[in-house]
Design a protein around this motif. Structure first.
Motif, short mmCIF file in Angstrom:
data_model
loop_
_atom_site.label_atom_id
_atom_site.label_comp_id
_atom_site.label_asym_id
_atom_site.label_seq_id
_atom_site.Cartn_x
_atom_site.Cartn_y
_atom_site.Cartn_z
N THR A 5 17.42 -44.66 -1.17
CA THR A 5 17.31 -44.72 0.28
C THR A 5 15.99 -45.35 0.69
N ASN A 6 16.08 -46.46 1.41
CA ASN A 6 14.89 -47.07 2.02
C ASN A 6 13.75 -47.28 1.03
N LEU A 7 14.09 -47.81 -0.10
CA LEU A 7 13.12 -47.91 -1.20
C LEU A 7 12.20 -49.11 -1.03
N GLY A 19 12.63 -52.33 0.96
CA GLY A 19 13.53 -51.54 1.80
C GLY A 19 14.99 -51.67 1.43
N ILE A 20 15.35 -51.20 0.24
CA ILE A 20 16.75 -51.28 -0.15
C ILE A 20 17.38 -49.88 -0.18
N SER A 21 18.66 -49.83 0.08
CA SER A 21 19.42 -48.58 0.01
C SER A 21 20.76 -48.89 -0.63
N ARG A 209 15.21 -57.62 -1.43
CA ARG A 209 16.15 -57.11 -0.44
C ARG A 209 17.57 -57.20 -0.97
N ILE A 210 18.44 -56.35 -0.42
CA ILE A 210 19.86 -56.48 -0.71
C ILE A 210 20.48 -57.31 0.40
N LEU A 211 21.09 -58.44 0.03
CA LEU A 211 21.65 -59.33 1.04
C LEU A 211 23.04 -58.87 1.45
N ASP A 212 23.79 -58.39 0.46
CA ASP A 212 25.10 -57.82 0.78
C ASP A 212 25.57 -57.02 -0.43
#
Lengths: 302, 267
Positions: A5-7, A19-21, A209-212
């Motif tokens: 969560t919100n890493l 900021g990846i989850s 980041r996670i794009l999708d």
């Protein structure tokens, strides 16, 4: 089984994870797909408590990695990016002493070591020095090491990077067996075939980041289309005409390298008939195209 | 403690998992005995050669030495402690650096172990190596009649303490070395000067007045002093201070070693 969560992770000025989850369900194989430097390894290291989080949270099996790193590592099998074998020990000793360190008795550890070696087809190398093994064997040894304690969750950082296609296939086969046994897997890779073959769902990562995220097929349908067009031309005017043709359509032109690729955002095959001075071929869309569509760059930097 | 707060793997107050410590020790033992034919040369043969060369050779030239019946008796505890230092120091500097560089620690850290437990296991092994060389060289010296067997048993105490002093100190180098050659400093800055200036080969009292306190402050000096107290059956209060000085160094060095190793391994 795994909840991120919100890493965030910062190394000085570098925002390695931004900021990846994501969540990995029990029994699922989840992939992090992205180029080198996307933040995959950093994410996996934080998950294995090999790296402190800058902010955010990670739980594995409901256990907080930051607060109870030791407990998490009890239920986690980890394959690090480097094999990390101990050159002072034989293949069997590498496994049995690792098992002992994990908490198995020496006897149990030896039994399990032989079991996993057999499963990975390395039983006749038990007495060998690790430096005598080929790259593929070393990788399989690293994976077998992570499975010694039969952990419910396994984290694999680029399990097949640097392997020849044959060894890669062999590792894939064994990961498939592991998956059928109900193990929850989080893996990182920059090979799109690997992600497409093994992962139930995956996250496309770039620049921390996670794009999708989604199932491989769904991602391809959504961002690249079932079929993509590859356009080869040497004429600037033909390219300009193509660009104009595609403006304000759900099709996107990506000019990377010698070939231009046209992806589709509505899943339909782009119609490129009637253009002159270009050679158009169609092929199946894949995760490379998804990455291309999302970032404008190629996944592979090799 | 703030030291522990920076790391999600352990706190000083949390219980030590002894399996981690025995697991690391067992790894070292297993690896060591695989190559015993080579390692024994360093445990026994190298220090025994030094002992005979210095004890017999230089011993011929030295008529009288303060605090011992013969030069050979004087030098025996010094050479034994020097060897104990070398083994412990080498283990946690060169060998630990190899384990950093080859991701062996990283693999170990994927098990439920803390960095503190990792250093506990490594230092336990460093102490084992100090003891192995002490026992074998002392047995050799007993055979030569340069030390009696009961004194030799007493020498095990400073051997254990040296193992811990230099075992923890070695990590300073392993944890900060940017490349392998950097580790030469272990010899040029620490091992060699200490080997020769810690009262092993000549009494510190022969040094210029201003150097004496420096020599007494060096970390190998208390070990040599204490070992000589046992070897020459002349134990007094000053040997107790030597022991306490070593305990003090261990208490200071260990947290620094853990902090440095954590900084290197968990990032």
């Amino acid at each position: 089984m795994i909840r991120v969560t919100n890493l965030y992770k910062r190394f000085g000025d570098i925002h390695a994870v931004n900021g990846i989850s994501f969540e990995v369900k029990k029994g699922e194989t989840y992939g992090l797909l992205g180029p080198n430097g996307a933040g995959k390894t950093t994410t996996m290291r934080m998950l294995s408590a090999l790296s402190p989080l800058t902010s955010g949270s990670i739980t594995v099996g409901g256990i907080d990695v930051t607060k109870h790193g030791r407990e998490v590592r009890k239920i986690l099998g980890v394959v690090t990016q480097h094999d990390g074998h101990d050159s002072g020990l034989t293949v069997l000793q590498n496994l049995s002493l690792h098992g002992y360190l994990e908490g198995l008795s020496l006897k149990q550890a030896k039994v399990r070591a032989v079991e996993v070696l057999t499963f990975f087809g390395l039983e006749d190398r038990a007495g060998a020095n690790v430096y005598e093994l080929s790259g593929g064997m070393k990788r399989r040894l690293a994976i077998s090491r992570a499975l010694l304690t039969q952990p419910p969750v396994v984290v694999l950082d680029e399990p097949t990077t640097g392997l020849d296609p044959q060894s890669r296939n062999r590792v894939w086969e064994q990961l498939a067996v592991m998956k059928r046994a109900g193990v929850t897997v989080l893996m990182s890779t920059h090979y799109m075939e690997e992600a497409a073959t093994l992962c139930d769902r995956l996250a496309i990562m770039d620049h921390g980041r996670i794009l999708d995220e989604g199932a491989p097929d769904a991602l391809v349908d959504q961002h690249a289309g079932e079929e993509v067009a590859q356009v080869r031309t040497e004429s600037e005017t033909a390219l300009a005409a193509l660009r104009e043709r595609l403006a304000d359509t759900p099709y996107r032109l990506h000019e990377v390298g010698a070939m231009a690729t046209v992806t589709s955002e509505n899943g339909k095959r782009p119609d490129l008939t009637g253009l002159t001075g270009v050679r158009v071929t169609y092929r199946q869309g894949n995760l490379e195209d998804v990455f291309l569509a999302l970032t404008g760059r190629e996944l592979r930097d090799e | 403690m703030t030291l522990a707060a920076a790391d999600n793997r352990s706190s000083w107050t949390s219980a030590i998992r002894w399996r981690s410590v025995t697991g690391i020790w067992l790894r070292h033992w297993t690896s060591y005995i695989r190559y015993w034919k080579i390692t024994i040369t360093w445990v026994l043969i190298e220090p025994a050669v030094a002992l005979v060369a210095v004890g017999f050779g230089i011993g011929q030239l030295v008529v009288e030495v303060e605090g011992a019946n013969s030069y050979a008796e004087f030098v025996t505890p010094g050479i034994i402690m020097g060897s104990a230092m070398f083994h412990a120091l080498f283990e946690t500097s060169w060998n630990a650096y190899h384990r950093i560089d080859n991701q062996i620690y990283e693999t170990q850290l994927t098990t439920p172990i803390t960095v503190f437990e990792l250093t506990l296991g490594d230092v336990a092994w460093a102490v084992t190596r100090s003891l192995m060389t002490t026992v074998s060289v002392a047995a050799f010296a007993v055979a030569l009649g340069w030390i009696d067997q009961w004194s030799a048993v007493g020498i095990l105490i400073p051997a254990v303490l040296s193992g811990m002093v230099f075992g923890t100190m070695g990590f300073f180098f392993a944890a900060t070395a940017p490349y392998t050659v950097f580790l030469s400093l272990v010899f040029t800055l620490v091992a060699t000067p200490l080997y020769f200036f810690s009262g092993s080969f000549f009494p510190i009292s022969v040094l210029p007045d201003w150097v004496e306190p420096v020599a007494w402050a060096m970390p190998l000096t208390p070990a040599v002093h204490m070992a000589r107290g046992f070897a020459t059956n002349s134990l007094e209060f000053s040997h107790l201070w030597s022991g306490l000085y070593m305990v003090g160094m261990i208490l200071v060095f260990w947290p620094i070693a853990v902090w440095l190793m954590r900084r290197r391994l968990i990032k």
